[in-house]
Each structure stands twice: as C-alpha cells, then as structure tokens.
Design a protein around this motif. Structure first.
Motif, PDB file in Angstrom:
ATOM      1  N   UNK A  89       2.234   6.092  -3.100  1.00 63.83           N
ATOM      2  CA  UNK A  89       3.247   4.960  -2.910  1.00 63.83           C
ATOM      3  C   UNK A  89       4.424   5.625  -3.089  1.00 63.83           C
ATOM      4  N   UNK A  90       5.513   5.421  -2.312  1.00 64.89           N
ATOM      5  CA  UNK A  90       6.783   6.085  -2.581  1.00 64.89           C
ATOM      6  C   UNK A  90       7.678   5.123  -3.417  1.00 64.89           C
ATOM      7  N   UNK A  91       8.207   5.387  -4.301  1.00 68.19           N
ATOM      8  CA  UNK A  91       8.953   4.506  -5.392  1.00 68.19           C
ATOM      9  C   UNK A  91      10.243   4.396  -4.902  1.00 68.19           C
ATOM     10  N   UNK A  92      10.660   2.948  -5.004  1.00 71.18           N
ATOM     11  CA  UNK A  92      12.210   2.607  -4.642  1.00 71.18           C
ATOM     12  C   UNK A  92      12.459   1.434  -5.543  1.00 71.18           C
ATOM     13  N   UNK A  93      13.617   1.495  -5.980  1.00 69.59           N
ATOM     14  CA  UNK A  93      14.268   0.432  -6.790  1.00 69.59           C
ATOM     15  C   UNK A  93      15.120  -0.584  -5.670  1.00 69.59           C
ATOM     16  N   UNK A  94      14.854  -1.686  -5.722  1.00 66.36           N
ATOM     17  CA  UNK A  94      15.924  -2.464  -4.882  1.00 66.36           C
ATOM     18  C   UNK A  94      16.718  -3.265  -5.887  1.00 66.36           C
ATOM     19  N   UNK A  95      17.848  -3.275  -5.835  1.00 71.86           N
ATOM     20  CA  UNK A  95      19.099  -3.615  -6.918  1.00 71.86           C
ATOM     21  C   UNK A  95      20.064  -4.625  -6.255  1.00 71.86           C
ATOM     22  N   UNK A  96      20.343  -5.739  -6.707  1.00 72.50           N
ATOM     23  CA  UNK A  96      21.215  -6.569  -6.154  1.00 72.50           C
ATOM     24  C   UNK A  96      22.082  -7.174  -7.413  1.00 72.50           C
ATOM     25  N   UNK A  97      23.066  -7.281  -7.244  1.00 69.19           N
ATOM     26  CA  UNK A  97      24.170  -8.064  -8.242  1.00 69.19           C
ATOM     27  C   UNK A  97      23.916  -9.508  -8.008  1.00 69.19           C
ATOM     28  N   UNK A 115       1.007  -1.122   0.071  1.00 65.83           N
ATOM     29  CA  UNK A 115       0.000   0.021   0.030  1.00 65.83           C
ATOM     30  C   UNK A 115       0.918   1.329  -0.080  1.00 65.83           C
ATOM     31  N   UNK A 116       2.057   1.178   0.591  1.00 63.00           N
ATOM     32  CA  UNK A 116       2.741   2.476   0.756  1.00 63.00           C
ATOM     33  C   UNK A 116       4.066   2.429  -0.046  1.00 63.00           C
ATOM     34  N   UNK A 117       4.462   1.471  -0.720  1.00 59.52           N
ATOM     35  CA  UNK A 117       5.670   1.404  -1.310  1.00 59.52           C
ATOM     36  C   UNK A 117       5.505   0.846  -2.841  1.00 59.52           C
ATOM     37  N   UNK A 118       5.932   1.761  -3.877  1.00 69.07           N
ATOM     38  CA  UNK A 118       6.023   1.263  -5.357  1.00 69.07           C
ATOM     39  C   UNK A 118       7.527   0.366  -5.513  1.00 69.07           C
ATOM     40  N   UNK A 119       7.788  -0.749  -5.429  1.00 68.85           N
ATOM     41  CA  UNK A 119       8.919  -1.336  -5.407  1.00 68.85           C
ATOM     42  C   UNK A 119       9.324  -1.964  -6.948  1.00 68.85           C
ATOM     43  N   UNK A 145      13.078   5.098 -12.471  1.00 69.95           N
ATOM     44  CA  UNK A 145      11.973   5.656 -13.224  1.00 69.95           C
ATOM     45  C   UNK A 145      10.776   4.710 -13.444  1.00 69.95           C
ATOM     46  N   UNK A 146      11.213   3.549 -13.397  1.00 70.19           N
ATOM     47  CA  UNK A 146      10.103   2.401 -13.591  1.00 70.19           C
ATOM     48  C   UNK A 146       9.325   2.308 -12.612  1.00 70.19           C
ATOM     49  N   UNK A 147       9.835   2.474 -11.232  1.00 67.82           N
ATOM     50  CA  UNK A 147       9.102   2.544  -9.842  1.00 67.82           C
ATOM     51  C   UNK A 147       8.387   3.669  -9.863  1.00 67.82           C
ATOM     52  N   UNK A 148       8.998   4.895 -10.332  1.00 66.77           N
ATOM     53  CA  UNK A 148       8.040   6.074 -10.253  1.00 66.77           C
ATOM     54  C   UNK A 148       6.709   5.982 -11.308  1.00 66.77           C
TER      55      UNK A 148
END
Length: 111
Positions: free
Chosen positions: A79-87, A47-51, A69-72
């Motif tokens: 919803x607050x947009x964030x990207x979670x990025x892992x190698x 409900x609160x995050x755009x992940x 940009x995709x999260x936004x």
C-alpha cells in the motif's frame, strides 16, 4: 467547557470527510476499527493505498508530517501511504484538500 453537541458536530464533519475521500479512491471508510497488533489501521480500506485523512483547523508542517508518518506506519506491504489533509472551514471544497507524502516515501514509490 465543550458541550456534547459541539463534539458530535465536529465528529460528524471528520467522519463525513473520511467517507468522501474513501469514495474518491474507490475505497470504504474503516470506522471504529482502528487498533491492531501494530498500533493502528488506515482511515480508508483500500487494496493499494494507505490513506490517513485529517480535517484540521490550522494545518501545520508538523501535523502534516505526522499524518504522513501515520499513513506509513499503518500501510500494509503493498500500500502506498498518503495523507489527505483539508483545512476545516465552511464552504471549503474537498478538491482543495492536499495529498501529502514525505519526499523519501515519494522517491521509494515513484522514482
């Protein structure tokens, strides 16, 4: 030529990553439902995050910015947009993943 087996293994890795990140945020992995009238949806239902989750072999600045940009783009109004990025690497902990947001977006939400 890439075999079906190697594609399936890779698919399982990013799907599992999305599920684990969803659990961290207390959300649920969206799954195959990725399109709507705006062109896309977030990877995690919350409900609160755009992940937006990205499991990348060699994360570049451009790839990270595009994930932000995709999260936004896919974020709902509150919803607050964030990207979670892992190698992508064997033995790498999810705690080493990066939580990425553009500075302009950070200022809008946090300052």
């Amino acid at each position: 030529m890439e075999s079906l087996r190697s594609r399936t293994v890779a698919d399982k890795a990013w799907k599992a990553f999305e599920r684990r990140i969803a659990a961290v945020f207390g959300g649920k992995r969206r799954g195959a439902d990725t399109r709507d009238e705006r062109g896309g949806k977030t990877d995690v239902i919350h409900p609160y995050w755009a992940i937006e989750c990205k499991l990348l072999g060699a994360p570049t600045f451009s790839a990270m910015k595009n994930a932000c940009l995709q999260a936004e783009t896919n974020a709902a109004e509150n919803q607050e947009p964030v990207a979670i990025i892992k190698r992508k690497s064997q033995g790498s902990s999810d705690d080493d993943a990066l939580v990425v947001m553009r500075l302009g977006t950070f200022k809008e939400w946090r300052l």
